[in-house]
Design an enzyme around this catalytic site. Structure first.
Site, PDB file in Angstrom:
ATOM      1  N   CYS A   1     -19.076  -6.953  29.643  1.00  0.00           N
ATOM      2  CA  CYS A   1     -20.222  -6.520  28.828  1.00  0.00           C
ATOM      3  C   CYS A   1     -20.758  -7.760  28.103  1.00  0.00           C
ATOM      4  CB  CYS A   1     -19.827  -5.412  27.859  1.00  0.00           C
ATOM      5  SG  CYS A   1     -18.557  -5.869  26.658  1.00  0.00           S
TER       6      CYS A   1
ATOM      7  N   ASN B   1     -17.668  -8.325  24.691  1.00  0.00           N
ATOM      8  CA  ASN B   1     -16.246  -8.075  25.015  1.00  0.00           C
ATOM      9  C   ASN B   1     -15.467  -7.549  23.809  1.00  0.00           C
ATOM     10  OD1 ASN B   1     -13.318  -9.940  26.204  1.00  0.00           O
ATOM     11  ND2 ASN B   1     -13.996  -7.926  26.810  1.00  0.00           N
TER      12      ASN B   1
ATOM     13  N   CYS C   1     -16.610  -4.133  22.552  1.00  0.00           N
ATOM     14  CA  CYS C   1     -16.847  -2.672  22.524  1.00  0.00           C
ATOM     15  C   CYS C   1     -16.650  -2.055  23.904  1.00  0.00           C
ATOM     16  CB  CYS C   1     -18.252  -2.349  22.013  1.00  0.00           C
ATOM     17  SG  CYS C   1     -18.551  -2.890  20.310  1.00  0.00           S
ATOM     18  N   ARG C   2     -17.612  -2.258  24.801  1.00  0.00           N
ATOM     19  CA  ARG C   2     -17.595  -1.523  26.072  1.00  0.00           C
ATOM     20  C   ARG C   2     -16.529  -2.001  27.047  1.00  0.00           C
ATOM     21  NH1 ARG C   2     -23.725  -2.601  27.297  1.00  0.00           N
ATOM     22  NH2 ARG C   2     -23.092  -4.479  26.174  1.00  0.00           N
ATOM     23  N   SER C   3     -16.481  -3.311  27.321  1.00  0.00           N
ATOM     24  CA  SER C   3     -15.572  -3.742  28.399  1.00  0.00           C
ATOM     25  C   SER C   3     -14.086  -3.625  28.038  1.00  0.00           C
ATOM     26  CB  SER C   3     -15.929  -5.140  28.913  1.00  0.00           C
ATOM     27  OG  SER C   3     -15.866  -6.111  27.910  1.00  0.00           O
TER      28      SER C   3
ATOM     29  N   ASP D   1     -25.115  -0.049  24.947  1.00  0.00           N
ATOM     30  CA  ASP D   1     -24.437  -0.894  23.970  1.00  0.00           C
ATOM     31  C   ASP D   1     -24.316  -0.126  22.649  1.00  0.00           C
ATOM     32  OD1 ASP D   1     -23.676  -2.804  22.167  1.00  0.00           O
ATOM     33  OD2 ASP D   1     -25.166  -4.287  22.785  1.00  0.00           O
TER      34      ASP D   1
HETATM   35  P1  4NP Z   1     -20.185  -5.024  23.744  1.00  0.00           P
HETATM   36  O1  4NP Z   1     -20.990  -4.758  22.391  1.00  0.00           O
HETATM   37  O2  4NP Z   1     -21.085  -5.875  24.610  1.00  0.00           O
HETATM   38  O3  4NP Z   1     -19.976  -3.659  24.293  1.00  0.00           O
HETATM   39  O4  4NP Z   1     -18.904  -5.714  23.374  1.00  0.00           O
HETATM   40  C1  4NP Z   1     -21.501  -5.775  21.604  1.00  0.00           C
HETATM   41  C2  4NP Z   1     -20.675  -6.462  20.759  1.00  0.00           C
HETATM   42  C3  4NP Z   1     -21.195  -7.447  19.941  1.00  0.00           C
HETATM   43  C4  4NP Z   1     -22.531  -7.746  19.988  1.00  0.00           C
HETATM   44  C5  4NP Z   1     -23.360  -7.064  20.855  1.00  0.00           C
HETATM   45  C6  4NP Z   1     -22.849  -6.069  21.672  1.00  0.00           C
HETATM   46  N1  4NP Z   1     -23.065  -8.731  19.143  1.00  0.00           N
HETATM   47  O5  4NP Z   1     -24.287  -8.931  19.117  1.00  0.00           O
HETATM   48  O6  4NP Z   1     -22.298  -9.389  18.407  1.00  0.00           O
END
Ligand code: 4NP
Length: 167
Positions: free
Chosen positions: A16, A19, A21-23, A137
């Site tokens: 994602c 790294n 939240c989703r992945s 996201d």
């Molecule tokens: P992820 O979510 O891609 O599912 O891990 C996010 C985590 C952090 C951020 C964006 C999306 N960020 O902008 O810091």
């Protein structure tokens, strides 16, 4: 193996943006369901961005995962590396932006003559409930967005495992 079905990969990388939240959620859902399925596949996760290197997952992701029976608090964020395109058989993108970035990077590696044999696909490619749909996201979202990550991860993971068990 049936026509158009690939055999199970030996290794998978879930990707994602951050790294956190989703992945990592998808990684642990995959790990648990693979353990129940009897398939032996290495699973890891990474982010296209380097926003949170070495961090544990977002507290909201940890809590929602825990409430659904998944323990992700020991996972640590890292960015995708060039070597990942050689070390993993299959790289799964959580959304279209991740997919495009991974495909471009693999193309550049191949242009440079580097080993980059990994297949790159959308995580939800074969999911009958969320077919071809990005995992949204949840970072700026609410509880229901974090719950959606779990629900969609379980659905997509089951679809992949069923596919490999039939092949
Ligand atoms: P992820 O979510 O891609 O599912 O891990 C996010 C985590 C952090 C951020 C964006 C999306 N960020 O902008 O810091």
């Amino acid at each position: 193996m049936k026509n158009n079905q690939r055999p199970a990969p030996k290794s998978i990388l879930l990707v994602c943006l951050g790294n956190i939240c989703r992945s990592p959620t998808a990684e642990e859902v995959f790990r648990q369901h693979l353990a129940m399925s009897g398939l032996s596949i290495k699973v890891d996760s990474a982010g296209t961005a380097n926003y949170h290197p070495g961090s544990k997952p977002d507290e909201r992701s940890i809590a929602h995962a825990k409430a659904n029976g998944y323990s992700i608090s020991k996972l640590r964020a890292r960015q995708v590396t060039d070597e990942d395109f050689d070390r993993f058989d299959l790289i799964m993108a959580m959304d279209e932006a991740n997919l495009e970035e991974l495909r471009e990077r693999r193309a550049l590696l191949r242009e440079d003559g580097k080993e980059a044999g990994a297949a790159v696909v959308l995580f939800s490619k074969h999911d009958p409930m969320f077919e071809g749909t990005a995992v949204p996201d949840p970072y700026h979202g609410s509880d229901s967005d974090f719950e959606r990550v779990i629900e969609q991860s379980e659905s997509s993971v089951k679809a992949w495992i069923q596919r490999w068990q039939r092949s």
